[in-house]
Design an enzyme around this catalytic site. Structure first.
Site, PDB file in Angstrom:
ATOM      1  N   TYR A 192       0.849  -1.189   0.000  1.00 50.79           N
ATOM      2  CA  TYR A 192       0.000   0.000   0.000  1.00 50.79           C
ATOM      3  C   TYR A 192       0.891   1.249   0.000  1.00 50.79           C
ATOM      4  O   TYR A 192       2.008   1.196  -0.469  1.00 50.79           O
ATOM      5  CB  TYR A 192      -1.032  -0.062   1.148  1.00 50.79           C
TER       6      TYR A 192
ATOM      7  N   ARG B 102      -8.483  10.286  -8.588  1.00 49.07           N
ATOM      8  CA  ARG B 102      -7.630  10.938  -7.580  1.00 49.07           C
ATOM      9  C   ARG B 102      -6.908   9.853  -6.792  1.00 49.07           C
ATOM     10  O   ARG B 102      -7.301   9.490  -5.697  1.00 49.07           O
ATOM     11  CB  ARG B 102      -8.500  11.823  -6.669  1.00 49.07           C
TER      12      ARG B 102
ATOM     13  N   LYS C 237      -5.974  -2.318  -1.460  1.00 43.66           N
ATOM     14  CA  LYS C 237      -6.877  -2.169  -0.304  1.00 43.66           C
ATOM     15  C   LYS C 237      -7.497  -3.518   0.053  1.00 43.66           C
ATOM     16  O   LYS C 237      -7.637  -3.864   1.221  1.00 43.66           O
ATOM     17  CB  LYS C 237      -7.987  -1.167  -0.634  1.00 43.66           C
TER      18      LYS C 237
ATOM     19  N   GLU D 165     -13.403   4.378  -3.646  1.00 43.42           N
ATOM     20  CA  GLU D 165     -12.011   4.662  -3.326  1.00 43.42           C
ATOM     21  C   GLU D 165     -11.363   5.540  -4.393  1.00 43.42           C
ATOM     22  O   GLU D 165     -11.432   5.234  -5.583  1.00 43.42           O
ATOM     23  CB  GLU D 165     -11.294   3.300  -3.277  1.00 43.42           C
ATOM     24  N   ASP D 166     -10.759   6.622  -3.950  1.00 38.83           N
ATOM     25  CA  ASP D 166      -9.962   7.475  -4.840  1.00 38.83           C
ATOM     26  C   ASP D 166     -10.729   8.011  -6.050  1.00 38.83           C
ATOM     27  O   ASP D 166     -10.198   8.069  -7.169  1.00 38.83           O
ATOM     28  CB  ASP D 166      -8.661   6.762  -5.253  1.00 38.83           C
TER      29      ASP D 166
ATOM     30  N   ASP E 221     -13.995   5.432   1.652  1.00 40.05           N
ATOM     31  CA  ASP E 221     -12.906   5.353   2.626  1.00 40.05           C
ATOM     32  C   ASP E 221     -12.121   6.653   2.728  1.00 40.05           C
ATOM     33  O   ASP E 221     -11.647   7.006   3.807  1.00 40.05           O
ATOM     34  CB  ASP E 221     -11.962   4.201   2.275  1.00 40.05           C
ATOM     35  N   ASP E 222     -11.991   7.361   1.609  1.00 42.31           N
ATOM     36  CA  ASP E 222     -11.205   8.607   1.635  1.00 42.31           C
ATOM     37  C   ASP E 222     -11.869   9.644   2.528  1.00 42.31           C
ATOM     38  O   ASP E 222     -11.204  10.442   3.173  1.00 42.31           O
ATOM     39  CB  ASP E 222     -11.055   9.172   0.225  1.00 42.31           C
TER      40      ASP E 222
ATOM     41  N   ASN F  91      -0.458  11.692   1.258  1.00 41.90           N
ATOM     42  CA  ASN F  91       0.232  10.523   0.740  1.00 41.90           C
ATOM     43  C   ASN F  91       0.536  10.712  -0.746  1.00 41.90           C
ATOM     44  O   ASN F  91      -0.165  11.473  -1.411  1.00 41.90           O
ATOM     45  CB  ASN F  91      -0.674   9.280   0.872  1.00 41.90           C
TER      46      ASN F  91
HETATM   47  P1  NAD Z   1      -8.815  16.161  -2.392  1.00 45.14           P
HETATM   48  O1  NAD Z   1      -8.332  16.323  -3.783  1.00 45.14           O
HETATM   49  O2  NAD Z   1     -10.241  15.841  -2.162  1.00 45.14           O
HETATM   50  O3  NAD Z   1      -8.473  17.494  -1.564  1.00 45.14           O
HETATM   51  C1  NAD Z   1      -7.275  18.221  -1.670  1.00 45.14           C
HETATM   52  C2  NAD Z   1      -7.511  19.572  -1.026  1.00 45.14           C
HETATM   53  O4  NAD Z   1      -6.282  20.272  -0.965  1.00 45.14           O
HETATM   54  C3  NAD Z   1      -8.495  20.462  -1.784  1.00 45.14           C
HETATM   55  O5  NAD Z   1      -9.404  21.036  -0.897  1.00 45.14           O
HETATM   56  C4  NAD Z   1      -7.596  21.544  -2.371  1.00 45.14           C
HETATM   57  O6  NAD Z   1      -8.263  22.804  -2.511  1.00 45.14           O
HETATM   58  C5  NAD Z   1      -6.543  21.624  -1.295  1.00 45.14           C
HETATM   59  N1  NAD Z   1      -5.347  22.301  -1.776  1.00 45.14           N
HETATM   60  C6  NAD Z   1      -4.694  22.129  -2.949  1.00 45.14           C
HETATM   61  N2  NAD Z   1      -3.712  23.030  -3.027  1.00 45.14           N
HETATM   62  C7  NAD Z   1      -3.746  23.772  -1.898  1.00 45.14           C
HETATM   63  C8  NAD Z   1      -2.984  24.848  -1.420  1.00 45.14           C
HETATM   64  N3  NAD Z   1      -1.993  25.357  -2.116  1.00 45.14           N
HETATM   65  N4  NAD Z   1      -3.290  25.352  -0.215  1.00 45.14           N
HETATM   66  C9  NAD Z   1      -4.309  24.843   0.511  1.00 45.14           C
HETATM   67  N5  NAD Z   1      -5.061  23.825   0.108  1.00 45.14           N
HETATM   68  C10 NAD Z   1      -4.786  23.300  -1.090  1.00 45.14           C
HETATM   69  O7  NAD Z   1      -7.910  15.046  -1.738  1.00 45.14           O
HETATM   70  P2  NAD Z   1      -8.160  14.254  -0.379  1.00 45.14           P
HETATM   71  O8  NAD Z   1      -8.894  12.994  -0.656  1.00 45.14           O
HETATM   72  O9  NAD Z   1      -8.701  15.144   0.658  1.00 45.14           O
HETATM   73  O10 NAD Z   1      -6.674  13.809  -0.034  1.00 45.14           O
HETATM   74  C11 NAD Z   1      -5.695  14.774   0.285  1.00 45.14           C
HETATM   75  C12 NAD Z   1      -4.423  14.062   0.730  1.00 45.14           C
HETATM   76  O11 NAD Z   1      -4.664  13.349   1.933  1.00 45.14           O
HETATM   77  C13 NAD Z   1      -3.898  13.055  -0.286  1.00 45.14           C
HETATM   78  O12 NAD Z   1      -2.505  13.147  -0.337  1.00 45.14           O
HETATM   79  C14 NAD Z   1      -4.289  11.741   0.295  1.00 45.14           C
HETATM   80  O13 NAD Z   1      -3.413  10.683  -0.065  1.00 45.14           O
HETATM   81  C15 NAD Z   1      -4.198  12.032   1.782  1.00 45.14           C
HETATM   82  N6  NAD Z   1      -5.003  11.114   2.596  1.00 45.14           N
HETATM   83  C16 NAD Z   1      -4.418  10.550   3.693  1.00 45.14           C
HETATM   84  C17 NAD Z   1      -5.124   9.661   4.472  1.00 45.14           C
HETATM   85  C18 NAD Z   1      -4.486   9.065   5.686  1.00 45.14           C
HETATM   86  O14 NAD Z   1      -3.435   9.471   6.045  1.00 45.14           O
HETATM   87  N7  NAD Z   1      -5.086   8.128   6.348  1.00 45.14           N
HETATM   88  C19 NAD Z   1      -6.418   9.321   4.122  1.00 45.14           C
HETATM   89  C20 NAD Z   1      -7.006   9.935   3.009  1.00 45.14           C
HETATM   90  C21 NAD Z   1      -6.291  10.843   2.253  1.00 45.14           C
END
Ligand code: NAD
Length: 556
Positions: free
Chosen positions: A105, A158, A176, A247-248, A270-271, A410
């Site tokens: 993963y 995504r 997953k 997912e994603d 899950d996200d 991530n």
């Molecule tokens: P998403 O695309 O839904 O959201 C990304 C957000 O970041 C958006 O709101 C966007 O406007 C914002 N963003 C982009 N550029 C920016 C900037 N310059 N300043 C401020 N905000 C900005 O993505 P997501 O599903 O929310 O995932 C985001 C990250 O979190 C990914 O890297 C994902 O891998 C990670 N994630 C981690 C976990 C975990 O650790 N368990 C779980 C889910 C997602």
């Protein structure tokens, strides 16, 4: 060869013989077939003479994996094993989970998805292209196993923080679901990875001769919705006990589809929701180090996408359950996206962001937002490497004795700050959690073990609870229960190291505990499709498949 009455396995899989048996990853035991099995099942001469145990085979595999220096090569070797002998694959994964999780993963799976077209060897899962609209049920019926209990589906828009990878995102559902099996024992014949291929807007992929998906831009709008609807309904008809995990998916579709289906079928995202439970659990445990209650916290999210909105919503629910009003609870959560702080009156605020828009002057930079709002916790989910700079972390540490800093993006390359930076810039005071794993940090004579807010702490156990109770829906209460169940397993010894999650090595126990809590909610809230057993714990334990070979001759 004696006459054979071909049996089915304990999981109802039809046995094969000869080369077909060796080529069936669910049945194959490789060199572990006994001499009697080799004689009875037409395998004589097809294997080297030695007969090995599962443990001996697993020992060789892990040695071979450790010999490889690059993680992506380890991934390829592990996927090769997955494709040839699933029992051995899961034995190796289960026995070395902490070491192998980052390979099957995040972060390595991200590289594997980016290189999918080049690395492709053998298909796994179902690819459903939008060009097959009208035939989705038929495609589902091509899947060889009928008792599917968990589906992970993506449209590849995504993938982690890597963006639109189209059909190359298949590594995510595969990864997953292998965690479902490795972490909570859902049998590999009961899981189904699906990619809904609606095209990709990744121009590099569209121009890449090795790209394996539909070579068109993404279909959106009504046609997209009708395709997803056909898929969801085909699952209800053909695989009625299956939980569908989205997912994603891209931001706009993820929230919409969740709202559309959460009260109609057994599904979750899950996200949004799994992340929420994992991070909320981390918050609950962080408070044991920081002091105070959830209601005393002010949380600033950097990023306002699926992860951030999911976490903020669950934290709000948690505060409400502590006695806060909804409005008061929301006031404790502030979000920033690429356009700055989410405030009332801002242009084009989407429906899911609107509840978190508060009265405030617009602010466009994070440091000013921290100075103005004085958050106790800073949660990064913006997929921007290094977004938490030294002045940002120092500011958090100036305002708070023990600042909570979660850098959840991530893969590792996208983390808002590393563990080392967080400890260094806060003089060792930050309670730090990351999305991808970081090694222990030696700072100021103390060793810190950063917690990884890995969704694998929650979704495998949650799925097992749903499967065990045959729940019809997945509710917010189940996620909050799961978060509390996970937090209840954090020991003082974990906290002493700065880690707000239990060690991954305890995942079997963690998943069982989460599953029990979730199933209990399903029974209490009238969502289960079976009667509550007297001993729920025993039912759950009995459903967790431990990778061991079956004696095929005694099964006949
Ligand atoms: P998403 O695309 O839904 O959201 C990304 C957000 O970041 C958006 O709101 C966007 O406007 C914002 N963003 C982009 N550029 C920016 C900037 N310059 N300043 C401020 N905000 C900005 O993505 P997501 O599903 O929310 O995932 C985001 C990250 O979190 C990914 O890297 C994902 O891998 C990670 N994630 C981690 C976990 C975990 O650790 N368990 C779980 C889910 C997602």
């Amino acid at each position: 060869m004696q006459e054979l009455v071909l049996p089915t396995t304990e999981q109802g899989i039809q046995m094969a013989t000869g080369v077909a048996l060796l080529h069936d990853p669910l049945l194959n035991k490789g060199t572990a077939f006994s001499l009697a099995e080799r004689r009875a099942l037409g395998l004589q001469g097809l294997l080297p003479p030695a007969v090995e145990t599962l443990e001996e085979q697993a020992g060789r595999e892990i040695e071979n994996i450790r010999r490889l220096s690059k993680d992506i090569n380890k991934y390829t070797r592990l996927m090769g094993l997955h494709d040839t002998n699933e029992t051995l694959f899961y034995r190796v994964v289960r026995d070395n989970l902490e070491e192998i999780l980052p390979i099957i993963y995040t972060p390595t799976v991200g590289t594997a998805c980016q290189e999918f077209g080049r690395m492709f060897r053998r298909p796994r899962g179902l690819y459903i292209p939008i060009t097959d609209r009208g035939h989705v049920a038929q495609t589902l019926r091509n899947w060889p196993h009928r008792d599917v209990r968990v589906i992970v589906v993506t449209d590849g828009e995504r993938i982690l923080g890597l963006g639109d990878l189209g059909a190359s995102g298949m590594g995510i559902p595969v990864g997953k679901l292998s965690l479902y099996t490795a972490c909570s024992g859902i049998h590999p014949a009961q899981v189904l990875p699906v990619t809904l291929d609606v095209g990709t807007d990744n121009e590099a992929f569209l121009a890449d001769p090795h790209y394996l998906g539909l070579r068109t831009h993404r279909t959106r709008g009504e046609e997209y919705d009708a395709f997803v609807e056909e898929f969801v309904m085909a699952v209800q008809e053909n695989l009625p006990l299956a939980l569908i995990q989205f997912e994603d998916f891209g931001n706009a579709n993820a929230f919409r589809l969740l709202e559309k289906y959460r009260n109609r079928v057994c599904t979750f995202n899950d996200d949004i929701q799994g992340t929420a439970a994992t991070a909320t659990s981390g918050m609950i445990s962080s408070l044991r180090l920081v002091g105070g209650s959830l209601r005393d916290q002010k949380v600033l999210f950097y990023g306002a996408g699926e992860a951030a909105i999911g976490i903020a919503s669950l934290i709000v629910s948690a505060m409400v359950s502590e006695g806060a009003s909804l409005e008061e609870a929301r006031q404790h959560c502030w979000l920033m996206d690429r356009n700055g702080l989410i405030v009332k009156g801002r242009d084009r605020l989407t429906e899911h962001k609107a509840p978190f828009a508060h009265d405030h002057e617009p602010i466009t930079d994070l440091q000013t937002a921290i100075q103005e709002l004085k958050p106790t916790a800073l949660i990064g989910a913006c997929a921007i490497r290094g977004a938490f700079t030294e002045p940002i972390v120092r500011e958090m540490a100036r305002i708070n004795e023990r600042p909570i800093v979660m850098a959840l993006s991530n893969p590792t390359s996208k983390a808002e700050c590393t563990a080392e930076q967080a400890y260094k810039w806060s003089d060792g005071r930050a309670v730090y959690t990351s999305g991808s794993p970081f090694p222990p940090v030696d700072f100021g004579g103390k060793v810190y073990v950063p917690g990884q807010g890995n969704n694998a702490y929650i979704f495998p156990g949650l799925g097992l609870g749903i499967v065990a109770s045959q729940a019809r829906r997945v509710t917010d209460k189940m996620f909050f229960t799961a978060a509390k169940a996970l937090a209840s397993l954090v020991q003082e010894s974990d906290l002493a190291l700065g880690r707000v999650y239990p060690p991954v090595s305890k995942i079997w126990e963690i998943s069982a505990t989460v599953a029990e809590g979730v199933a209990e909610v399903a029974f209490q809230d009238g969502l289960a499709r079976i009667d509550r057993p007297d001993d729920l714990k025993a039912l759950i334990r009995s459903m967790m498949w431990d990778p061991q070979y079956q004696d095929y001759l005694s099964a006949r």
